[in-house]
Design a protein around this motif. Structure first.
Motif, PDB file in Angstrom:
ATOM      1  N   ILE A 140      -3.203  22.465 -16.294  1.00 51.03           N
ATOM      2  CA  ILE A 140      -2.077  21.761 -15.467  1.00 51.03           C
ATOM      3  C   ILE A 140      -2.710  21.918 -13.897  1.00 51.03           C
ATOM      4  CG2 ILE A 140      -0.090  21.830 -14.406  1.00 51.03           C
ATOM      5  CD1 ILE A 140       1.246  22.870 -16.697  1.00 51.03           C
ATOM      6  N   THR A 141      -3.291  22.850 -13.537  1.00 50.26           N
ATOM      7  CA  THR A 141      -3.816  23.055 -12.059  1.00 50.26           C
ATOM      8  C   THR A 141      -4.868  21.960 -11.497  1.00 50.26           C
ATOM      9  OG1 THR A 141      -3.256  25.137 -11.854  1.00 50.26           O
ATOM     10  CG2 THR A 141      -4.674  24.574 -10.264  1.00 50.26           C
ATOM     11  N   MET A 143      -5.238  14.576  -9.805  1.00 49.20           N
ATOM     12  CA  MET A 143      -4.351  13.436  -9.491  1.00 49.20           C
ATOM     13  C   MET A 143      -4.320  13.137  -7.925  1.00 49.20           C
ATOM     14  SD  MET A 143      -0.214  13.332 -10.400  1.00 49.20           S
ATOM     15  CE  MET A 143      -0.642  14.125 -12.088  1.00 49.20           C
ATOM     16  N   LYS A 144      -4.227  13.950  -7.121  1.00 49.28           N
ATOM     17  CA  LYS A 144      -4.425  13.936  -5.603  1.00 49.28           C
ATOM     18  C   LYS A 144      -5.611  13.220  -5.340  1.00 49.28           C
ATOM     19  CE  LYS A 144      -1.400  18.217  -4.756  1.00 49.28           C
ATOM     20  NZ  LYS A 144      -1.729  19.669  -4.241  1.00 49.28           N
ATOM     21  N   LYS A 145      -6.803  13.308  -5.965  1.00 48.12           N
ATOM     22  CA  LYS A 145      -7.886  12.960  -5.367  1.00 48.12           C
ATOM     23  C   LYS A 145      -8.323  11.468  -5.865  1.00 48.12           C
ATOM     24  CE  LYS A 145     -12.864  13.759  -5.483  1.00 48.12           C
ATOM     25  NZ  LYS A 145     -13.978  14.551  -6.000  1.00 48.12           N
ATOM     26  N   PHE A 146      -7.541  11.185  -7.253  1.00 46.25           N
ATOM     27  CA  PHE A 146      -7.921   9.899  -7.829  1.00 46.25           C
ATOM     28  C   PHE A 146      -6.959   8.867  -8.252  1.00 46.25           C
ATOM     29  CE2 PHE A 146     -11.714  12.650  -9.208  1.00 46.25           C
ATOM     30  CZ  PHE A 146     -12.735  11.528  -8.864  1.00 46.25           C
ATOM     31  N   VAL A 183     -16.626   9.339 -12.024  1.00 43.25           N
ATOM     32  CA  VAL A 183     -17.576  10.406 -12.271  1.00 43.25           C
ATOM     33  C   VAL A 183     -16.970  11.365 -13.116  1.00 43.25           C
ATOM     34  CG1 VAL A 183     -18.739  10.490 -10.005  1.00 43.25           C
ATOM     35  CG2 VAL A 183     -16.301  11.990 -10.111  1.00 43.25           C
ATOM     36  N   VAL A 184     -15.536  11.549 -13.474  1.00 43.46           N
ATOM     37  CA  VAL A 184     -14.830  12.380 -14.213  1.00 43.46           C
ATOM     38  C   VAL A 184     -15.153  11.810 -15.810  1.00 43.46           C
ATOM     39  CG1 VAL A 184     -12.731  13.365 -15.043  1.00 43.46           C
ATOM     40  CG2 VAL A 184     -13.069  12.923 -12.817  1.00 43.46           C
ATOM     41  N   SER A 202      -9.271   1.491 -18.026  1.00 38.18           N
ATOM     42  CA  SER A 202     -10.168   2.661 -18.440  1.00 38.18           C
ATOM     43  C   SER A 202      -9.042   3.700 -18.544  1.00 38.18           C
ATOM     44  CB  SER A 202     -11.275   3.080 -17.915  1.00 38.18           C
ATOM     45  OG  SER A 202     -11.072   3.248 -16.329  1.00 38.18           O
ATOM     46  N   MET A 203      -9.399   4.831 -19.217  1.00 39.32           N
ATOM     47  CA  MET A 203      -8.533   5.888 -19.449  1.00 39.32           C
ATOM     48  C   MET A 203      -8.326   6.426 -17.819  1.00 39.32           C
ATOM     49  SD  MET A 203      -8.943   9.167 -21.864  1.00 39.32           S
ATOM     50  CE  MET A 203      -8.023  10.749 -21.779  1.00 39.32           C
ATOM     51  N   ALA A 204      -6.941   6.930 -17.575  1.00 39.02           N
ATOM     52  CA  ALA A 204      -6.549   7.444 -16.480  1.00 39.02           C
ATOM     53  C   ALA A 204      -7.281   8.681 -16.072  1.00 39.02           C
ATOM     54  CB  ALA A 204      -4.837   7.653 -16.198  1.00 39.02           C
ATOM     55  N   VAL A 205      -7.795   8.942 -14.946  1.00 41.14           N
ATOM     56  CA  VAL A 205      -8.412  10.003 -14.676  1.00 41.14           C
ATOM     57  C   VAL A 205      -7.558  11.437 -14.799  1.00 41.14           C
ATOM     58  CG1 VAL A 205      -9.895  11.168 -12.868  1.00 41.14           C
ATOM     59  CG2 VAL A 205      -9.658   8.803 -12.951  1.00 41.14           C
ATOM     60  N   PRO A 206      -6.363  11.496 -14.513  1.00 40.56           N
ATOM     61  CA  PRO A 206      -5.567  12.779 -14.717  1.00 40.56           C
ATOM     62  C   PRO A 206      -5.635  12.939 -16.013  1.00 40.56           C
ATOM     63  CG  PRO A 206      -4.561  11.362 -12.948  1.00 40.56           C
ATOM     64  CD  PRO A 206      -5.504  10.598 -13.495  1.00 40.56           C
ATOM     65  N   SER A 207      -5.442  12.254 -17.033  1.00 38.43           N
ATOM     66  CA  SER A 207      -5.539  12.297 -18.458  1.00 38.43           C
ATOM     67  C   SER A 207      -6.916  12.592 -18.875  1.00 38.43           C
ATOM     68  CB  SER A 207      -5.065  11.077 -19.121  1.00 38.43           C
ATOM     69  OG  SER A 207      -3.660  10.534 -18.956  1.00 38.43           O
ATOM     70  N   LEU A 208      -7.992  12.033 -18.382  1.00 38.77           N
ATOM     71  CA  LEU A 208      -9.167  12.501 -18.536  1.00 38.77           C
ATOM     72  C   LEU A 208      -9.741  14.046 -18.290  1.00 38.77           C
ATOM     73  CD1 LEU A 208     -11.592   9.607 -17.085  1.00 38.77           C
ATOM     74  CD2 LEU A 208     -11.728  10.487 -19.541  1.00 38.77           C
ATOM     75  N   GLN A 209      -9.069  14.260 -16.950  1.00 36.30           N
ATOM     76  CA  GLN A 209      -9.308  15.839 -16.576  1.00 36.30           C
ATOM     77  C   GLN A 209      -8.469  16.760 -17.509  1.00 36.30           C
ATOM     78  OE1 GLN A 209     -11.008  16.926 -13.841  1.00 36.30           O
ATOM     79  NE2 GLN A 209     -10.747  18.653 -15.094  1.00 36.30           N
ATOM     80  N   GLN A 210      -7.413  16.445 -18.108  1.00 40.95           N
ATOM     81  CA  GLN A 210      -6.675  17.107 -18.910  1.00 40.95           C
ATOM     82  C   GLN A 210      -7.485  17.315 -20.322  1.00 40.95           C
ATOM     83  OE1 GLN A 210      -3.866  18.971 -19.475  1.00 40.95           O
ATOM     84  NE2 GLN A 210      -4.086  19.317 -21.606  1.00 40.95           N
ATOM     85  N   ALA A 211      -8.068  16.223 -20.913  1.00 37.35           N
ATOM     86  CA  ALA A 211      -8.956  16.475 -21.979  1.00 37.35           C
ATOM     87  C   ALA A 211     -10.267  17.272 -21.636  1.00 37.35           C
ATOM     88  CB  ALA A 211      -9.581  15.159 -22.498  1.00 37.35           C
TER      89      ALA A 211
END
Length: 479
Positions: free
Chosen positions: A128-129, A135-138, A153-154, A349-358
């Protein structure tokens, strides 16, 4: 038993029931249809309009589809339309209302229905963190296809890490799991090609095969004799009318079949693929992160080299608790799909927060002791739950180590009864019937998670055992 043998021999799945049980299942469906048609014709006689059709026009809607939805499905739609008011962790808050206008009341239930295999979807997830920081960045959305300016880049980092994880040269990511199959298969094959597909492949695979323009042939589910027969006939007879050789033959299977809990016979499939010089496409939506000692999926589980699989597809919606999907193969194949798949050209394209979760989930799986513990817990929980159900006399489908555990219900009336009784006991389960399954193969599909404690599962088994006794569901033999 002649008639029933004829019926069952023509179906891909056959109920493990004596003839009189099968007869009762048919009688149950017949009674539902007779009563439903009685009320349907009574409404017509009384002048009630089911749906209006302009004069001179044929009906726009299929009459039986409308009838089935109104008279049969809607009578038990509370079994599927319960709203969830929390993150899909091991315990969830579920709406207990049965009417859309009734006040909302919540019930705390043990979650036995979500694909939260490794527990990353819960509110206590360690990912989550990282997701919040990303999310704040992208921001929340890429707002562009990956072939335009939607590739970040993610995206790049996750694709490289996945390619290494799966032992492939390259990997690409799409924003939707369904679209990963439905938009990439048409970019791989077309007119003059042949797809040989398992009869129980997922709807996304079926859609992709049908829209590709290639000829599609079906082999019986997980049946290697049927697969070899289809391949041999295709090679011998070639294309229809001209009998020219096929340009290429692509075999399409799943790692774990989501409605059956069965693992594909990958070793045998690879042997046939090599013998007849076919290509192999494996859908790992339910096996990546769930099978294998390190979570690398059905290849690791079966002891098959990743080099023997031409295309590995998977999704992030199960073990990684995100959205979207991926496809891993050689650089040439991945580049071909990037340039020709509708999923990369037209879809954001896939949302970056969702990418970060994966990405965070994958790093936990590959580099931490927590990841190894969760993989071990998922395997132990799945095998414990399956064995406990079998010991109590339930008829359970699926293979060892699979986190998908179908409990066979068979009778139409038991679909709603099982769901409602479990819900009364604070168990959230998924029940499935026709047309999602064959008519005789209604079931409850349990999905196990690494986040389930042994106490959770023991309590769930006790409650399900009581429901099984009340509803006469113990078709198997107690061990």
């Amino acid at each position: 038993m002649g008639f029933f043998s004829l019926v069952l021999n023509n179906s891909e799945e056959a109920p493990l029931l004596p003839w009189y049980h099968i007869l009762l299942v048919y009688i149950g469906y017949t009674m539902i249809l007779v009563v439903s048609y009685f009320w349907e014709y009574l409404d017509k006689l009384l002048g009630k309009k089911i749906y209006s059709v302009p004069p001179g026009y044929s009906p726009l809607l299929k009459e039986f589809d409308s009838f089935y939805t109104r008279r049969i499905f809607n009578r038990i739609n509370d079994c599927w339309d319960r709203a969830v008011y929390s993150a899909p962790g091991s315990w969830i808050n579920v709406s207990a209302r049965t009417d859309a206008n009734a006040p909302v009341s919540k019930r705390r239930c043990l979650n036995l229905g979500s694909y939260n295999y490794l527990g990353f979807a819960g509110p206590e997830s360690q990912t989550i963190t990282d997701v919040k920081e990303t999310m704040k960045k992208f921001g929340l959305s890429s707002c562009s296809p990956s072939c335009d300016i939607g590739h970040t880049v993610v995206h790049e980092e996750l694709e490289k890490l996945l390619a290494q994880f799966l032992g492939k040269e390259a990997c690409m990511i799409l924003g939707m799991g369904f679209a990963t199959n439905s938009t990439t298969i048409p970019a791989l094959v077309g007119a003059g090609d042949l797809i040989i597909s398992d009869s129980l492949n997922h709807a996304s695979t079926v859609f992709g095969c049908r829209s590709s323009g290639a000829r599609v042939k079906i082999f019986k589910h997980n049946n290697m004799d049927s697969l070899e027969t289809v391949i041999r006939d295709a090679i011998v007879y070639g294309q229809p009318r001209t009998h020219r050789p096929w340009n290429k033959i692509l075999i399409v299977v799943e790692g774990v079949y989501s409605m059956e809990g069965e693992v594909c016979k990958l070793r045998e499939i690879v042997a046939l693929k090599k013998k007849y010089k076919c290509y192999l496409y494996v859908d790992e939506a339910h096996s990546i992160g769930a099978l294998g000692k390190t979570g690398r999926g059905v290849c690791e589980h079966a002891g098959v080299s990743f080099d023997d699989i031409d295309i590995l597809m998977g999704t992030f919606t199960k073990s990684f608790a995100s959205v979207g999907g991926y496809l891993a193969s050689s650089k040439e194949v991945v580049n071909q799909i990037r340039q020709h798949s509708y999923g990369t050209i037209y879809e954001p394209s896939m949302a970056v927060p969702s990418l970060q979760q994966a990405l965070s989930a994958l790093k936990i799986i590959t580099t931490t002791e927590l990841g190894a513990q969760r993989l071990k817990a998922l395997k132990e929980n799945s095998n414990f739950f399956r064995k406990a159900l079998k010991d109590r006399g339930f008829q359970v489908f699926g293979d060892e180590d699979s986190p998908v555990i179908p409990i066979m219900l068979y009778h139409a009336s038991k679909i709603a009864y099982f769901s409602r009784e479990c819900f009364k006991r604070n168990l959230a389960v998924v029940v499935v019937g026709f047309p999602a399954t064959p008519l005789l193969m209604s079931r409850a599909r349990v999905c196990i998670s690494a986040s389930h404690t042994r106490e959770d599962l023991e309590w769930a088994i006790k409650e399900i055992d009581e429901v099984g006794l009340k509803s006469c569901l113990k078709y198997g033999k107690s061990e």
